[in-house]
Design an enzyme around this catalytic site. Structure first.
Site, PDB file in Angstrom:
ATOM      1  N   LYS A   1       1.891   1.671  -3.414  1.00 41.29           N
ATOM      2  CA  LYS A   1       0.207   1.950  -4.564  1.00 41.29           C
ATOM      3  C   LYS A   1       0.518   3.266  -3.990  1.00 41.29           C
ATOM      4  O   LYS A   1      -0.255   4.378  -5.074  1.00 41.29           O
ATOM      5  CB  LYS A   1      -0.059   1.076  -3.711  1.00 41.29           C
ATOM      6  CG  LYS A   1      -1.744   1.335  -4.732  1.00 41.29           C
ATOM      7  CD  LYS A   1      -2.598   0.484  -3.992  1.00 41.29           C
ATOM      8  CE  LYS A   1      -2.507  -0.825  -4.179  1.00 41.29           C
ATOM      9  NZ  LYS A   1      -2.989  -1.910  -4.001  1.00 41.29           N
TER      10      LYS A   1
ATOM     11  N   GLY B   1     -12.528  -0.075   2.714  1.00 43.05           N
ATOM     12  CA  GLY B   1     -13.337  -1.313   2.691  1.00 43.05           C
ATOM     13  C   GLY B   1     -11.788  -2.329   1.897  1.00 43.05           C
ATOM     14  O   GLY B   1     -10.332  -1.988   1.455  1.00 43.05           O
ATOM     15  N   ASP B   2     -12.210  -3.578   2.388  1.00 48.89           N
ATOM     16  CA  ASP B   2     -10.684  -4.435   1.395  1.00 48.89           C
ATOM     17  C   ASP B   2     -12.052  -5.677   1.278  1.00 48.89           C
ATOM     18  O   ASP B   2     -12.859  -5.858   1.677  1.00 48.89           O
ATOM     19  CB  ASP B   2      -9.676  -4.825   1.783  1.00 48.89           C
ATOM     20  CG  ASP B   2      -8.805  -5.424   1.162  1.00 48.89           C
ATOM     21  OD1 ASP B   2      -8.557  -5.019   0.663  1.00 48.89           O
ATOM     22  OD2 ASP B   2      -8.399  -6.852   1.507  1.00 48.89           O
TER      23      ASP B   2
ATOM     24  N   LYS C   1      -2.588  -0.779   6.773  1.00 52.01           N
ATOM     25  CA  LYS C   1      -3.633  -2.067   6.579  1.00 52.01           C
ATOM     26  C   LYS C   1      -3.708  -2.243   7.840  1.00 52.01           C
ATOM     27  O   LYS C   1      -3.984  -2.039   8.223  1.00 52.01           O
ATOM     28  CB  LYS C   1      -2.999  -3.177   5.497  1.00 52.01           C
ATOM     29  CG  LYS C   1      -4.271  -3.695   4.707  1.00 52.01           C
ATOM     30  CD  LYS C   1      -4.413  -2.820   3.177  1.00 52.01           C
ATOM     31  CE  LYS C   1      -5.913  -4.084   2.700  1.00 52.01           C
ATOM     32  NZ  LYS C   1      -5.683  -3.505   1.859  1.00 52.01           N
TER      33      LYS C   1
ATOM     34  N   ASN D   1     -16.100  -6.329  -4.988  1.00 50.07           N
ATOM     35  CA  ASN D   1     -16.154  -5.614  -5.720  1.00 50.07           C
ATOM     36  C   ASN D   1     -14.863  -5.122  -6.256  1.00 50.07           C
ATOM     37  O   ASN D   1     -15.625  -4.728  -7.739  1.00 50.07           O
ATOM     38  CB  ASN D   1     -16.127  -4.239  -4.643  1.00 50.07           C
ATOM     39  CG  ASN D   1     -15.416  -3.145  -4.636  1.00 50.07           C
ATOM     40  OD1 ASN D   1     -14.552  -2.515  -4.845  1.00 50.07           O
ATOM     41  ND2 ASN D   1     -17.102  -2.072  -5.116  1.00 50.07           N
TER      42      ASN D   1
ATOM     43  N   GLN E   1       0.648  -1.302  -0.027  1.00 50.59           N
ATOM     44  CA  GLN E   1      -0.569  -0.036   0.041  1.00 50.59           C
ATOM     45  C   GLN E   1       0.900   0.804  -0.179  1.00 50.59           C
ATOM     46  O   GLN E   1       0.449   2.423  -0.884  1.00 50.59           O
ATOM     47  CB  GLN E   1      -0.844   0.117   0.873  1.00 50.59           C
ATOM     48  CG  GLN E   1      -2.275   0.538   1.347  1.00 50.59           C
ATOM     49  CD  GLN E   1      -3.353   0.402   0.451  1.00 50.59           C
ATOM     50  OE1 GLN E   1      -3.529  -1.147   0.120  1.00 50.59           O
ATOM     51  NE2 GLN E   1      -3.761   1.436  -0.575  1.00 50.59           N
TER      52      GLN E   1
ATOM     53  N   THR F   1     -11.935   0.919  -8.240  1.00 51.89           N
ATOM     54  CA  THR F   1     -10.607   0.314  -8.116  1.00 51.89           C
ATOM     55  C   THR F   1     -10.966  -0.645  -9.774  1.00 51.89           C
ATOM     56  O   THR F   1     -10.142  -1.107  -9.922  1.00 51.89           O
ATOM     57  CB  THR F   1     -10.393  -0.416  -7.310  1.00 51.89           C
ATOM     58  OG1 THR F   1     -10.534  -0.596  -5.852  1.00 51.89           O
ATOM     59  CG2 THR F   1      -9.401  -1.689  -6.938  1.00 51.89           C
TER      60      THR F   1
END
Ligand code: NDP
Length: 447
Positions: free
Chosen positions: A117, A168-169, A129, A243, A114, A212
């Site tokens: 990114k 979210g994830d 995270k 998602n 992350q 995403t």
């Protein structure tokens, strides 16, 4: 991947010693360090300042107990985590995952990725995270709410709009973010942008749900069109049906592709005429059901139990489920079947061996850090809108997303060429992101 540079090889050995058995984390670190060989050769100041040694160590790893009561009145206990990995370029930012497989290694790999990114998006966000080994499958709405409230009761002391902004994830969508936001507000008596992915009536951004998956297709389109290729007329296989997968499928179809297979953790569907996404959305987003249901509702489609979605012949593969879900044998099959592009929607969905084969075979490859950054990019735009107390239109956010994804593609290409690996988007993305974070760390002194 074997690291040839002595300094980096020793550094990696040390990371292996101090993080023994954290397989996913070591896999992610190995990939980044392999990419940095040409950088450390040119920039001895980075080693002198211990920048990489600091980058592979999370700034903070928080672990806590989450107790909640199920519908039968029984007390249940799960483990919660937040890994605040790096805040050199902005407040910590990264999703929360609720899945039984969640452990420190998985969250450290996700937090580490992350950092890079987020740097690629060009927006001021650090990397983090979090999540829990709680399994949302089969839980009632009330149980989900009580878990989320208990989780946030502890997390609240570690996060904040200018400190750490989760999203979210896997297993965390609008419903879970809503319950967590409500609990944070109650504890702090503050209405702030502490979470992203919120509902549109309380500070959420348009396009966040789609971001995403759409971003993945925008990035892939850039990569394809540089070679005179495109989605139009291509068959597309997507793993997952959550998602990321759903909105990747939507955009791929809008760009002229035909999505013919999707999966969940039980099996996959094959619909040669093109998957009817309205049916998938109904099953997955509304009913929270299994993908097998699709074949019952759309008789021309076939359902196969178990893994194997990569055996369906296609030109473009978009792994959008979870880590290491596309291994060497799957890669061989895709290559044999004429697949010419693979773009990672999930985080680290392809194993190192699968990626090596794609690169060796000339298959265009878009790494997750770059290709799936659209979600966090729109999350950062949600933070901006919250700070401004404004809401932008769908078109405005979508066009910013497209610009950001094209920008990431350009940055990755430029860094790859500058450091002698033209066309290698993995190296390019890692190098471009690393240099940005490293520069900020150098300016801020040893910390
Ligand atoms: P969801 O929970 O919405 O969907 C996950 C999908 O992957 C489901 O179809 C799920 O199937 C499947 N899946 C999960 N675990 C496994 C497994 N062990 N084996 C096979 N299938 C599995 O999650 P998201 O779509 O949000 O996330 C998917 C991936 O994308 C993750 O790697 C995530 O980290 C990454 N990502 C997500 C972003 C976002 O904005 N949401 C941003 C950037 C990356 P089932 O329902 O059967 O469990």
């Amino acid at each position: 991947m074997r690291i040839k540079n002595n300094y980096l090889a020793n550094l990696f050995e040390n990371v292996c010693r101090t993080n023994a058995n954290e397989i996913e984390f070591l896999q992610a670190v190995n990939e980044v360090l392999s990419s940095l060989e040409p950088v450390v050769e040119r920039r001895p100041d980075l080693a002198a300042a211990g920048v990489i040694e600091r980058l592979v160590e999370p700034e903070r790893l928080i672990q806590f107990r989450v107790s909640w009561t199920d519908d039968a009145g029984r007390v249940r206990v799960n483990r919660g985590y937040r890994v605040q990995f790096n805040s050199a370029i902005g407040p910590y930012k990264g999703g929360l995952r609720l899945h039984p497989s969640v452990n420190a290694s998985i969250l450290k790999f996700l937090g580490f990725e992350q950092v890079f990114k987020n740097a690629l998006t060009g927006l001021p966000i650090g990397g983090a995270k979090g999540g829990s080994n709680f399994d949302p499958k089969g839980k009632s709405d009330g149980e989900i709410m009580r878990f989320c409230q208990s989780f946030m009761t502890e997390l609240a002391r570690h996060v904040g709009a200018d400190t750490d902004v989760p999203a979210g994830d896997i297993g965390v969508g609008g419903r879970e973010i809503g319950y967590m936001f409500g609990q944070y507000k109650r504890i702090r008596n503050e209405f702030t942008g502490v979470l992203t992915g919120k509902g549109l009536t309380f500070g959420g951004s348009l396009v966040r749900t789609e971001a995403t998956g759409y971003g993945l297709c925008y990035f892939t389109q850039e990569m394809l069109s540089a070679r005179g290729l495109g989605f139009a007329g291509s068959r597309i296989v997507i793993s997952g049906s959550g998602n990321v997968a759903i909105y990747a499928a939507e955009k791929a179809a809008q760009l002229g592709g035909r999505v013919i297979a999707m999966s969940d953790s039980n099996g996959y569907i094959h619909d040669p005429e093109g998957i009817d996404l309205a049916v998938i959305k109904q099953i997955k987003e509304v009913e929270r059901g299994r993908i097998s249901e699709y074949a019952r509702r759309v008789p021309r489609a076939a359902y196969t139990e178990g893994p194997g979605v990569w055996s369906v012949p296609c030109e473009i593969a978009l792994p959008c489920a979870t880590q290491n879900d596309l291994a060497l044998e799957d890669a061989k099959r895709l290559c044999r079947n004429g697949c010419f592009a693979v773009a990672e929607g999930a985080n680290m969905p392809c194993t190192a061996e699968a990626i090596a084969l794609f690169q060796h075979s000339g298959v265009l490859f878009a790494p997750a850090k770059a290709a799936n950054a659209g979600g966090v990019a729109v999350s950062a735009l949600e933070m901006s809108q919250n700070s401004l107390r404004m809401a932008w239109s769908f078109e405005e956010v979508d066009s910013r997303l497209q610009e950001i994804m094209a920008g990431i593609y350009r940055k990755a290409c430029a860094a790859a060429s500058e450091y002698g690996r033209p066309g290698d988007l993995i190296c390019g993305a890692n190098i471009a992101a690393f240099l940005k974070v490293a520069e900020a760390m150098l300016w801020q002194g040893v910390a």
